[in-house]
Design a protein around this motif. Structure first.
Motif, PDB file in Angstrom:
ATOM      1  N   ARG A   1       0.868  -1.169   0.000  1.00 34.39           N
ATOM      2  CA  ARG A   1       0.000   0.000   0.000  1.00 34.39           C
ATOM      3  C   ARG A   1       0.905   1.220   0.000  1.00 34.39           C
ATOM      4  O   ARG A   1       1.927   1.242   0.680  1.00 34.39           O
ATOM      5  CB  ARG A   1      -0.860   0.001   1.259  1.00 34.39           C
ATOM      6  CG  ARG A   1      -1.712   1.244   1.439  1.00 34.39           C
ATOM      7  CD  ARG A   1      -2.313   1.306   2.823  1.00 34.39           C
ATOM      8  NE  ARG A   1      -3.032   0.083   3.115  1.00 34.39           N
ATOM      9  CZ  ARG A   1      -4.225  -0.204   2.616  1.00 34.39           C
ATOM     10  NH1 ARG A   1      -4.815   0.640   1.817  1.00 34.39           N
ATOM     11  NH2 ARG A   1      -4.802  -1.333   2.916  1.00 34.39           N
TER      12      ARG A   1
ATOM     13  N   ALA B   1       2.378   0.001   3.941  1.00 34.39           N
ATOM     14  CA  ALA B   1       2.071  -1.330   4.471  1.00 34.39           C
ATOM     15  C   ALA B   1       2.440  -2.388   3.442  1.00 34.39           C
ATOM     16  O   ALA B   1       2.354  -2.151   2.230  1.00 34.39           O
ATOM     17  CB  ALA B   1       0.586  -1.451   4.815  1.00 34.39           C
TER      18      ALA B   1
ATOM     19  N   HIS C   1       1.385  -6.318   2.355  1.00 34.97           N
ATOM     20  CA  HIS C   1       0.354  -7.324   2.592  1.00 34.97           C
ATOM     21  C   HIS C   1       0.804  -8.670   2.050  1.00 34.97           C
ATOM     22  O   HIS C   1       1.068  -8.805   0.863  1.00 34.97           O
ATOM     23  CB  HIS C   1      -0.980  -6.889   2.002  1.00 34.97           C
ATOM     24  CG  HIS C   1      -1.612  -5.790   2.768  1.00 34.97           C
ATOM     25  ND1 HIS C   1      -2.126  -5.978   4.042  1.00 34.97           N
ATOM     26  CD2 HIS C   1      -1.772  -4.476   2.495  1.00 34.97           C
ATOM     27  CE1 HIS C   1      -2.594  -4.834   4.493  1.00 34.97           C
ATOM     28  NE2 HIS C   1      -2.384  -3.902   3.589  1.00 34.97           N
TER      29      HIS C   1
ATOM     30  N   ASP D   1      -3.543 -11.899   4.010  1.00 33.12           N
ATOM     31  CA  ASP D   1      -4.028 -10.570   4.401  1.00 33.12           C
ATOM     32  C   ASP D   1      -5.133 -10.094   3.467  1.00 33.12           C
ATOM     33  O   ASP D   1      -5.089 -10.339   2.272  1.00 33.12           O
ATOM     34  CB  ASP D   1      -2.904  -9.519   4.312  1.00 33.12           C
ATOM     35  CG  ASP D   1      -1.887  -9.637   5.427  1.00 33.12           C
ATOM     36  OD1 ASP D   1      -2.035 -10.536   6.266  1.00 33.12           O
ATOM     37  OD2 ASP D   1      -0.943  -8.826   5.442  1.00 33.12           O
TER      38      ASP D   1
ATOM     39  N   ASP E   1      -9.385  -6.870  12.386  1.00 31.87           N
ATOM     40  CA  ASP E   1      -8.327  -7.035  11.396  1.00 31.87           C
ATOM     41  C   ASP E   1      -7.834  -5.665  10.929  1.00 31.87           C
ATOM     42  O   ASP E   1      -6.628  -5.415  10.834  1.00 31.87           O
ATOM     43  CB  ASP E   1      -8.873  -7.828  10.199  1.00 31.87           C
ATOM     44  CG  ASP E   1      -7.762  -8.299   9.282  1.00 31.87           C
ATOM     45  OD1 ASP E   1      -7.093  -9.277   9.645  1.00 31.87           O
ATOM     46  OD2 ASP E   1      -7.559  -7.664   8.243  1.00 31.87           O
ATOM     47  N   CYS E   2      -8.766  -4.764  10.673  1.00 27.36           N
ATOM     48  CA  CYS E   2      -8.396  -3.407  10.268  1.00 27.36           C
ATOM     49  C   CYS E   2      -7.603  -2.712  11.364  1.00 27.36           C
ATOM     50  O   CYS E   2      -6.663  -1.969  11.102  1.00 27.36           O
ATOM     51  CB  CYS E   2      -9.649  -2.581   9.964  1.00 27.36           C
ATOM     52  SG  CYS E   2     -10.482  -3.059   8.457  1.00 27.36           S
TER      53      CYS E   2
ATOM     54  N   ASP F   1      -4.033  -3.765  11.465  1.00 23.14           N
ATOM     55  CA  ASP F   1      -3.291  -3.024  10.443  1.00 23.14           C
ATOM     56  C   ASP F   1      -2.974  -1.612  10.923  1.00 23.14           C
ATOM     57  O   ASP F   1      -1.892  -1.079  10.651  1.00 23.14           O
ATOM     58  CB  ASP F   1      -4.100  -2.952   9.135  1.00 23.14           C
ATOM     59  CG  ASP F   1      -4.003  -4.257   8.346  1.00 23.14           C
ATOM     60  OD1 ASP F   1      -3.079  -5.039   8.613  1.00 23.14           O
ATOM     61  OD2 ASP F   1      -4.861  -4.476   7.477  1.00 23.14           O
TER      62      ASP F   1
ATOM     63  N   ARG G   1       5.147 -11.874  10.507  1.00 24.62           N
ATOM     64  CA  ARG G   1       3.905 -11.899   9.740  1.00 24.62           C
ATOM     65  C   ARG G   1       3.937 -12.922   8.612  1.00 24.62           C
ATOM     66  O   ARG G   1       2.884 -13.349   8.129  1.00 24.62           O
ATOM     67  CB  ARG G   1       3.610 -10.513   9.164  1.00 24.62           C
ATOM     68  CG  ARG G   1       3.216  -9.512  10.241  1.00 24.62           C
ATOM     69  CD  ARG G   1       3.039  -8.137   9.658  1.00 24.62           C
ATOM     70  NE  ARG G   1       2.077  -8.141   8.561  1.00 24.62           N
ATOM     71  CZ  ARG G   1       1.980  -7.194   7.642  1.00 24.62           C
ATOM     72  NH1 ARG G   1       2.790  -6.174   7.679  1.00 24.62           N
ATOM     73  NH2 ARG G   1       1.084  -7.278   6.686  1.00 24.62           N
TER      74      ARG G   1
END
Lengths: 236, 236
Positions: free
Chosen positions: B50, B63, B65, B69, B118-119, B122, B152
């Motif tokens: 991102r 970010a 992912h 994810d 989940d958000c 992040d 992760r």
DNA sequence: CGCGAACTTGACTGTAGTCAACCTGCGTGG
DNA sequence: CCACGCAGGTTGACTACAGTCAAGTTCGCG
């Protein structure tokens, strides 16, 4: 909660939540890093900073919360590890128990979504914060912060000329990832466009400020639907 | 969705969602900055970044992912302005319509909460990202990123020794707010502790890496309840 | 075999950090 | 009512980490 569109009934339900007023002294840590909480707090007056920290103790402010913001709404679903909260000046907050917030969210799905969206707007601001701190020079960084806080501080037009921003140059440095000394020098260079004195920001040239600050306010919009989407949760 | 605890039935409901597989070429922008979307995407294989951008076009990755994810889950409640998404290498994703996600969230409140959480995880990662970019030097920044991605990337222990991280030094610079040249020099200095070659990270000394990277993994925990909280939404 | 993307290295530059001294204004207590 | 202390702001001299520019090198792929 001005970030989403709610019905009369939903607004009433929120206003009816049980709350407890707390007054924080200037510089008081309300929530320590890693501390668990079972309340969320709504800022009424003053300003709260969210911060992270490196192991040597240097602080980095990751968000400012102005009156009307829920500073730790995200703790409802993730009560641990949301960073620390610190009152930047004498600040009045309203503590609301998670249990009550969960209850109202369960009863009104639109409120649950509004909560979620509120968190996501904070996340969008945070993304912009990374760009600001990572990719812009001192002048641009500081100008950008002034622009953002101007928009967030006022629903009225006059916040484009002046608004309350009760922080020291040192704290502004903690937000912009600069030292107090360099903030001082940078503010001097920006003197003709914007000034920070006694906790007030005075903007002398908004257009120039946005240009210097590389600022585009679209990331700050909340509910992006012109009208409320119905049904908000597709099934129900 | 390994970040929350769900029941069998809820898991089934998620697995039953309608999806559409899409393959992205390396470097392909999947979502442009400011673009509106009505799908969320789950990363299956590869890696998505991102990013935000300054007006002069400099990118800042905010970010990474990895497979598993949901890269733009937040777009469900805020479809506009979530930054851009770019495939860092050839990447396979599953597109899921917002409408289907909303439907399942409405039917299973625990899933809605899991999405929200989940958000928020992040967001917690993003806060740490601000601290990393704002307050740490080049070595520490890069080491920290390697530590985070190690945790992760693998549910298994072996990710602590090696894992796939298919990015170039230039892209790593976009994430760490460094130039490609300086990333190169910094990696050379870290050679004894960690190496990045051909899209693989090899960790030669995990303890030293975490020390250099000022890394404490607690910010990465998802569901903080030892057991699932019942009822998840207090009323229902 | 040849091209291009990624990586590597060196020399020089510049923005912001550090350290240190000093100023200013406000609140408190003698 | 003044003196003191202290937090915040201001300024200067020097330093350093990372950026810039430019010239190679390596390696994978068509």
């Amino acid at each position: 909660m001005t970030r989403s569109v709610l019905t009369e009934e939903e607004e009433q339900a929120i206003l009816a939540l049980p709350t407890q007023e707390v007054v924080l002294r200037s510089r008081q840590d309300y929530l320590h890093i890693g501390q668990k909480t079972s309340y969320a707090c709504l800022v009424i007056e003053g300003m709260i900073g969210r911060f992270g920290q490196t192991s040597d103790g240097t602080r980095q402010i990751t968000a400012f919360h102005v009156p009307g913001d829920m500073a730790d709404l995200l703790s409802i679903v993730r009560p641990l590890g949301i960073g620390g909260l610190n009152a930047l000046c004498e600040t009045v907050i309203l503590r609301v128990p998670h249990s009550a917030l969960r209850a109202v969210a369960a009863r009104y799905p639109a409120i649950a979504e509004a909560f979620w969206r509120d968190c996501m707007l904070d996340a969008a601001i945070l993304m912009e914060w990374v760009v600001n701190v990572g990719r812009r020079n001192a002048q641009t960084r500081i100008a950008h912060i002034f622009c953002e806080m101007s928009i967030r501080s006022g629903r009225d037009r006059e916040a484009l000329q002046a608004y309350a921003f009760p922080i020291t140059q040192e704290q502004l440095g903690d937000a912009a990832s600069l030292t107090g000394v360099h903030v001082n020098r940078t503010l001097k260079a920006l003197r003709d466009v914007v000034t920070l004195t006694n906790g007030m920001v005075h903007i002398h040239d908004w257009v120039k400020l946005t240009r210097i600050g590389d600022f585009d306010s679209t990331y700050l919009v909340g509910d992006t639907f012109a009208e409320r989407q119905k049904p908000l949760w597709a099934a129900a």
